[in-house]
Design a protein around this motif. Structure first.
Motif, PDB file in Angstrom:
ATOM      1  N   ASP A 116      -6.123   7.313  -7.882  1.00  0.00           N
ATOM      2  CA  ASP A 116      -5.553   6.195  -7.127  1.00  0.00           C
ATOM      3  C   ASP A 116      -5.337   4.984  -8.021  1.00  0.00           C
ATOM      4  O   ASP A 116      -4.325   4.273  -7.898  1.00  0.00           O
ATOM      5  N   PHE A 119      -2.311   5.452 -10.523  1.00  0.00           N
ATOM      6  CA  PHE A 119      -1.033   5.378  -9.821  1.00  0.00           C
ATOM      7  C   PHE A 119      -0.759   3.967  -9.303  1.00  0.00           C
ATOM      8  O   PHE A 119       0.388   3.518  -9.262  1.00  0.00           O
ATOM      9  N   ALA A 120      -1.799   3.252  -8.920  1.00  0.00           N
ATOM     10  CA  ALA A 120      -1.619   1.877  -8.439  1.00  0.00           C
ATOM     11  C   ALA A 120      -1.064   0.975  -9.539  1.00  0.00           C
ATOM     12  O   ALA A 120      -0.182   0.136  -9.298  1.00  0.00           O
ATOM     13  N   VAL A 123       2.498   3.089 -11.352  1.00  0.00           N
ATOM     14  CA  VAL A 123       3.651   3.467 -10.530  1.00  0.00           C
ATOM     15  C   VAL A 123       3.915   2.445  -9.423  1.00  0.00           C
ATOM     16  O   VAL A 123       5.015   1.893  -9.314  1.00  0.00           O
ATOM     17  N   LYS A 124       2.905   2.200  -8.594  1.00  0.00           N
ATOM     18  CA  LYS A 124       3.116   1.290  -7.470  1.00  0.00           C
ATOM     19  C   LYS A 124       3.443  -0.118  -7.942  1.00  0.00           C
ATOM     20  O   LYS A 124       4.361  -0.766  -7.402  1.00  0.00           O
ATOM     21  N   ALA A 125       2.721  -0.606  -8.938  1.00  0.00           N
ATOM     22  CA  ALA A 125       2.961  -1.973  -9.409  1.00  0.00           C
ATOM     23  C   ALA A 125       4.389  -2.157  -9.919  1.00  0.00           C
ATOM     24  O   ALA A 125       5.090  -3.072  -9.469  1.00  0.00           O
ATOM     25  N   PHE A 127       7.043  -0.427  -9.268  1.00  0.00           N
ATOM     26  CA  PHE A 127       7.971  -0.238  -8.142  1.00  0.00           C
ATOM     27  C   PHE A 127       8.137  -1.537  -7.360  1.00  0.00           C
ATOM     28  O   PHE A 127       9.257  -1.992  -7.100  1.00  0.00           O
ATOM     29  N   PHE A 128       7.017  -2.162  -7.008  1.00  0.00           N
ATOM     30  CA  PHE A 128       7.103  -3.366  -6.190  1.00  0.00           C
ATOM     31  C   PHE A 128       7.434  -4.607  -7.012  1.00  0.00           C
ATOM     32  O   PHE A 128       7.999  -5.563  -6.476  1.00  0.00           O
ATOM     33  N   THR A 164       2.107   9.857 -13.739  1.00  0.00           N
ATOM     34  CA  THR A 164       2.616   8.507 -13.449  1.00  0.00           C
ATOM     35  C   THR A 164       3.859   8.212 -14.262  1.00  0.00           C
ATOM     36  O   THR A 164       4.795   7.558 -13.777  1.00  0.00           O
TER      37      THR A 164
END
Length: 256
Positions: A116, A119-120, A123-125, A127-128, A164
């Motif tokens: 988690d 990926f946070a 990938v997530k960071a 992306f946003f 990732t």
């Protein structure tokens, strides 16, 4: 005048390693560089000092990635610092998503928390950060995602990390299609093993010799090797290149 004069760049994770090399290179090309850091403000300020000493313009911004609201926090810090240091500049022309963390371990060794977390951040960071930054990103701009050669070369010891970077490559491709109408290029630069302070194990001469042999050039990469590729992708010379993953591994493992 550098090739990026009059443009504003944001480099996440720009205080150390490859990110620092990128920030310094973009600064030498004339861009106003926002040097992002997660926790090490001192390192970011040192990078800013180096850029300024070389005749460039830069400022540091802090925001810890991988947490809820991280993208909003980063852009709020960027907006505030740009208003203070930007000499009337607004928005951003070049966004380099470089910040990332590793997750060591083969699949049976990676915990759910490890998964988690990587990926946070990886990938997530980004992306946003891109999503929240689209209104700030000027038409004709550049998004450059720092991916990895492990999307091409199998390293089971970092499976989650490699996943990732595969996600970043896919994001690169789809965003290039989505943002092309605005003249924005989206590309990924995929380094191999690079000699930076985040790879202290390269100090072992035997290990360094072993991994140097991966490259057709018989050495490990340097931050400048990657930064020069990023500078090209950020420039007008790369205006007809988008949706691509540029292998910057020094030809690693080509014969395998």
């Amino acid at each position: 005048m550098g090739t990026l004069a009059g443009r504003t760049a944001l480099v996440t994770g720009g205080s150390r390693g490859i990110g620092r090399g990128i920030a310094e290179r973009l600064g030498r090309e004339g861009a106003l560089v926002a040097v992002h850091y997660g926790s090490n403000r001192e390192a970011a300020e040192q990078t800013v000092k180096v850029i300024r000493a070389d005749g460039g313009r830069a400022f540091a911004i802090g925001a810890e990635l991988g947490l809820p609201g991280d993208a909003q926090a980063l852009w709020a810090a960027f907006d505030a610092a740009l208003a203070e240091h930007g000499e009337g500049a607004t928005g951003v022309d070049i966004l380099v998503n470089n910040a990332g963390i590793n997750a060591h371990g083969r699949i049976h060794e990676v915990t759910e928390a490890d998964y988690d977390r990587v990926f946070a951040v990886n990938v997530k960071a980004p992306f946003f950060i891109i999503r929240e930054g689209l209104d700030r990103l000027r038409d004709g701009g550049r998004i450059i995602n720092i991916s990895s050669g492990v999307t091409r070369i199998a390293f089971p010891s970092i499976t989650a990390y490699a996943m990732t970077k595969g996600a970043l490559d896919t994001l690169t491709l789809t965003l290039a299609q989505d943002l092309g109408a605005r003249g924005i290029t989206v590309n990924a630069v995929n380094p191999g093993i690079v000699a930076t302070d985040i790879n202290p194990w390269l100090a072992d001469a035997e290990v360094r010799a072993q991994v140097s042999a991966y490259s057709v050039f018989g050495r490990v990469g340097e931050a400048a090797d990657i930064a020069d590729v990023v500078a090209f992708v950020a420039s007008d010379d790369a205006r007809w290149v988008t949706g691509q993953t540029l292998d910057a591994t020094g030809g690693s493992m080509l014969g395998v």
